[in-house]
Design an enzyme around this catalytic site. Sequence first.
Site, PDB file in Angstrom:
ATOM      1  N   LYS A   1      10.474 -21.643  25.877  1.00 36.49           N
ATOM      2  CA  LYS A   1      10.185 -20.278  25.240  1.00 36.49           C
ATOM      3  C   LYS A   1      10.565 -20.113  23.853  1.00 36.49           C
ATOM      4  CE  LYS A   1      12.083 -16.039  24.759  1.00 36.49           C
ATOM      5  NZ  LYS A   1      12.182 -15.456  23.748  1.00 36.49           N
ATOM      6  N   ASN A   2      11.943 -20.851  23.489  1.00 33.18           N
ATOM      7  CA  ASN A   2      12.754 -20.759  22.456  1.00 33.18           C
ATOM      8  C   ASN A   2      11.954 -22.368  21.520  1.00 33.18           C
ATOM      9  OD1 ASN A   2      13.757 -18.627  23.197  1.00 33.18           O
ATOM     10  ND2 ASN A   2      15.867 -19.063  23.294  1.00 33.18           N
TER      11      ASN A   2
ATOM     12  N   CYS B   1      13.859  -8.097  21.559  1.00 32.90           N
ATOM     13  CA  CYS B   1      14.436  -7.777  22.494  1.00 32.90           C
ATOM     14  C   CYS B   1      15.678  -6.336  22.035  1.00 32.90           C
ATOM     15  CB  CYS B   1      15.282  -8.545  23.854  1.00 32.90           C
ATOM     16  SG  CYS B   1      14.394  -8.965  25.156  1.00 32.90           S
TER      17      CYS B   1
ATOM     18  N   ASP C   1      22.237 -15.977  26.723  1.00 31.79           N
ATOM     19  CA  ASP C   1      20.745 -16.171  27.526  1.00 31.79           C
ATOM     20  C   ASP C   1      21.455 -15.775  28.788  1.00 31.79           C
ATOM     21  OD1 ASP C   1      19.697 -15.464  25.121  1.00 31.79           O
ATOM     22  OD2 ASP C   1      17.915 -16.882  25.130  1.00 31.79           O
TER      23      ASP C   1
HETATM   24  C1  UD1 Z   1      17.835 -16.960  19.253  1.00 32.46           C
HETATM   25  C2  UD1 Z   1      17.220 -17.113  20.405  1.00 32.46           C
HETATM   26  C3  UD1 Z   1      17.458 -15.962  21.429  1.00 32.46           C
HETATM   27  C4  UD1 Z   1      19.253 -16.299  22.143  1.00 32.46           C
HETATM   28  C5  UD1 Z   1      19.836 -16.703  20.317  1.00 32.46           C
HETATM   29  C6  UD1 Z   1      21.289 -17.192  20.184  1.00 32.46           C
HETATM   30  C7  UD1 Z   1      14.483 -17.264  19.962  1.00 32.46           C
HETATM   31  C8  UD1 Z   1      13.988 -17.463  19.898  1.00 32.46           C
HETATM   32  N1  UD1 Z   1      14.942 -16.869  20.564  1.00 32.46           N
HETATM   33  O1  UD1 Z   1      17.593 -15.948  18.778  1.00 32.46           O
HETATM   34  O2  UD1 Z   1      17.227 -16.417  22.737  1.00 32.46           O
HETATM   35  O3  UD1 Z   1      20.222 -15.398  22.172  1.00 32.46           O
HETATM   36  O4  UD1 Z   1      19.332 -17.697  19.290  1.00 32.46           O
HETATM   37  O5  UD1 Z   1      21.255 -18.367  21.458  1.00 32.46           O
HETATM   38  O6  UD1 Z   1      14.534 -18.722  20.023  1.00 32.46           O
HETATM   39  N2  UD1 Z   1      22.537 -13.199  12.595  1.00 32.46           N
HETATM   40  C9  UD1 Z   1      22.793 -12.788  11.817  1.00 32.46           C
HETATM   41  N3  UD1 Z   1      21.769 -13.217  10.400  1.00 32.46           N
HETATM   42  C10 UD1 Z   1      20.624 -13.629  10.813  1.00 32.46           C
HETATM   43  C11 UD1 Z   1      20.906 -13.693  12.298  1.00 32.46           C
HETATM   44  C12 UD1 Z   1      21.453 -13.630  13.132  1.00 32.46           C
HETATM   45  O7  UD1 Z   1      23.282 -11.899  11.723  1.00 32.46           O
HETATM   46  O8  UD1 Z   1      19.833 -13.342   9.354  1.00 32.46           O
HETATM   47  C13 UD1 Z   1      23.537 -12.838  13.767  1.00 32.46           C
HETATM   48  C14 UD1 Z   1      22.721 -11.928  14.502  1.00 32.46           C
HETATM   49  O9  UD1 Z   1      23.278 -10.910  14.428  1.00 32.46           O
HETATM   50  C15 UD1 Z   1      23.447 -12.642  16.437  1.00 32.46           C
HETATM   51  C16 UD1 Z   1      23.676 -13.653  15.492  1.00 32.46           C
HETATM   52  O10 UD1 Z   1      23.810 -14.094  14.233  1.00 32.46           O
HETATM   53  O11 UD1 Z   1      24.705 -11.987  16.358  1.00 32.46           O
HETATM   54  C17 UD1 Z   1      22.994 -15.451  16.603  1.00 32.46           C
HETATM   55  O12 UD1 Z   1      21.494 -14.867  16.224  1.00 32.46           O
HETATM   56  P1  UD1 Z   1      20.400 -16.216  16.025  1.00 32.46           P
HETATM   57  O13 UD1 Z   1      20.870 -16.802  16.549  1.00 32.46           O
HETATM   58  O14 UD1 Z   1      20.140 -16.217  14.853  1.00 32.46           O
HETATM   59  O15 UD1 Z   1      19.399 -15.471  17.140  1.00 32.46           O
HETATM   60  P2  UD1 Z   1      18.251 -15.826  16.960  1.00 32.46           P
HETATM   61  O16 UD1 Z   1      17.160 -16.622  16.096  1.00 32.46           O
HETATM   62  O17 UD1 Z   1      17.741 -14.409  17.467  1.00 32.46           O
END
Ligand code: UD1
Length: 431
Positions: free
Chosen positions: A22-23, A116, A305
């Site tokens: 998915k990711n 989510c 995850d």
């Molecule tokens: C992706 C995955 C998700 C997984 C996560 C961490 C996809 C579609 N989803 O989510 O399944 O759980 O990586 O491995 O690939 N953050 C900020 N600012 C931002 C962006 C992120 O503070 O602009 C923080 C988030 O709140 C979180 C951390 O960074 O605490 C990691 O998030 P991130 O790696 O961005 O997760 P996703 O890309 O949303």
Amino acid sequence: MKNIRIRGGRPLDGTVHIQGSKNAALPMMAAAVLHRGTTVLRGCPKITDVFFMEKILEKMGAKTSWKGSSLYLDCSSLENTDIPDQYACRMRCSVILLGALLGRFGRGAIAPPGGCVIGDRPVDLHLDLLKTMGTHIEKEQGSLKAYTPSLRGSVFRFGKQSVGATEHGMIAAVLAEGTTCLENCAREPEISWLAEFLNNMGASVTGAGTKRIQIRGVKALHDSVFEVPPDRIVAGTYICAAAATRGKIRIENPPLTELSAFLGVYSKMGGQYDSVGGKLIADGSRAWGPVTRLETDVYPGFPTDLQSPVMAVLSLARGKSHIRENIFEDRFRVAEDLVRMGAHIRINGRDAYIDGAQRLRGCRVRAQELRGGAALILAGLAAEGETTVEGLGFVERGYEHIQEDICSLGGEVVVEGSLPVNSNEEDTVKR
Ligand code: UD1
């Protein structure tokens, strides 16, 4: 409401093939927007999140079709640069479409993205990155409107490692003028796969899998075909299912290297595994050991995850375990339902203390998000009696055919009910 009813207590035993990731698929679908032509994703998982993204692309003018498990995305006549709110607000990773739109058209608009319910999940890094590359972003009637005369190659250092923001930076930089250098990048396998995918379309990306990624802007891309790699989280979930039921499963196409941190924890629990001829045999018949401290971390650390599925297994351990969740602050919601099933779990902020109950009992529980929902299904498979997990739609965001997979492994599950119109669990785009 779509539910799954589980008769627990049977050790799983059998062979399973792991769906495409998915990711990996979602950012690739977003990146297809960069190209005025056709991109084919082979082995693309037929899950709700992929259908959401497909629907978004269709609404923007792309032509999409499926041949078996291959998804064809023809973005040649894509012209609408407003990402439809109806879908975007349900799926957080839709924000990375903005970078693709800016790269191709110099403009794009999106409602604040959803996903989510596992914490705050801001998009500040995404927006800062786009601004550094020369984008103006305004908030207008609750929507983010972005425009740029032309994205320019830049140096950007992420204040925090983010999977989505790293992917966003890579995608935005593909058609930008000059070279972009991204620093303090996330190193998840999905990022390396995205780089391979982009290079396969004619982009020039180097360094993915390290903290420093360089993207040299190119003028145009070409048609391409790419095979989506197997989903490491689904593979880990099924290994947890074998461990929870003290069963043994064989995975035909395991993403072995990418599962390394998880397999380390699985071994600590007493789980055994062997890799023979590219297949993985996971024997969970003695996976009853507690884990004194498990911390989620960015890759190559333990993936957040898989935290909930592992929590379900540790609920059945012979002893005390401690999990610290370092990535998302609100990812212990499933604990409440596990406790209803007889687990002994105490949550304190980002820490979960689990005193292995050794047995769980079936009851009616409710999925609140994707991975927590999967964890409840695992708990149901291990529990005495019958468990009904409400809200299967959350699980179907990421698991292609969890019912069939569990049945083929000897588990007893039945899916009941259907989704009401405008359900929050899922959308009517599922086919
Ligand atoms: C992706 C995955 C998700 C997984 C996560 C961490 C996809 C579609 N989803 O989510 O399944 O759980 O990586 O491995 O690939 N953050 C900020 N600012 C931002 C962006 C992120 O503070 O602009 C923080 C988030 O709140 C979180 C951390 O960074 O605490 C990691 O998030 P991130 O790696 O961005 O997760 P996703 O890309 O949303």
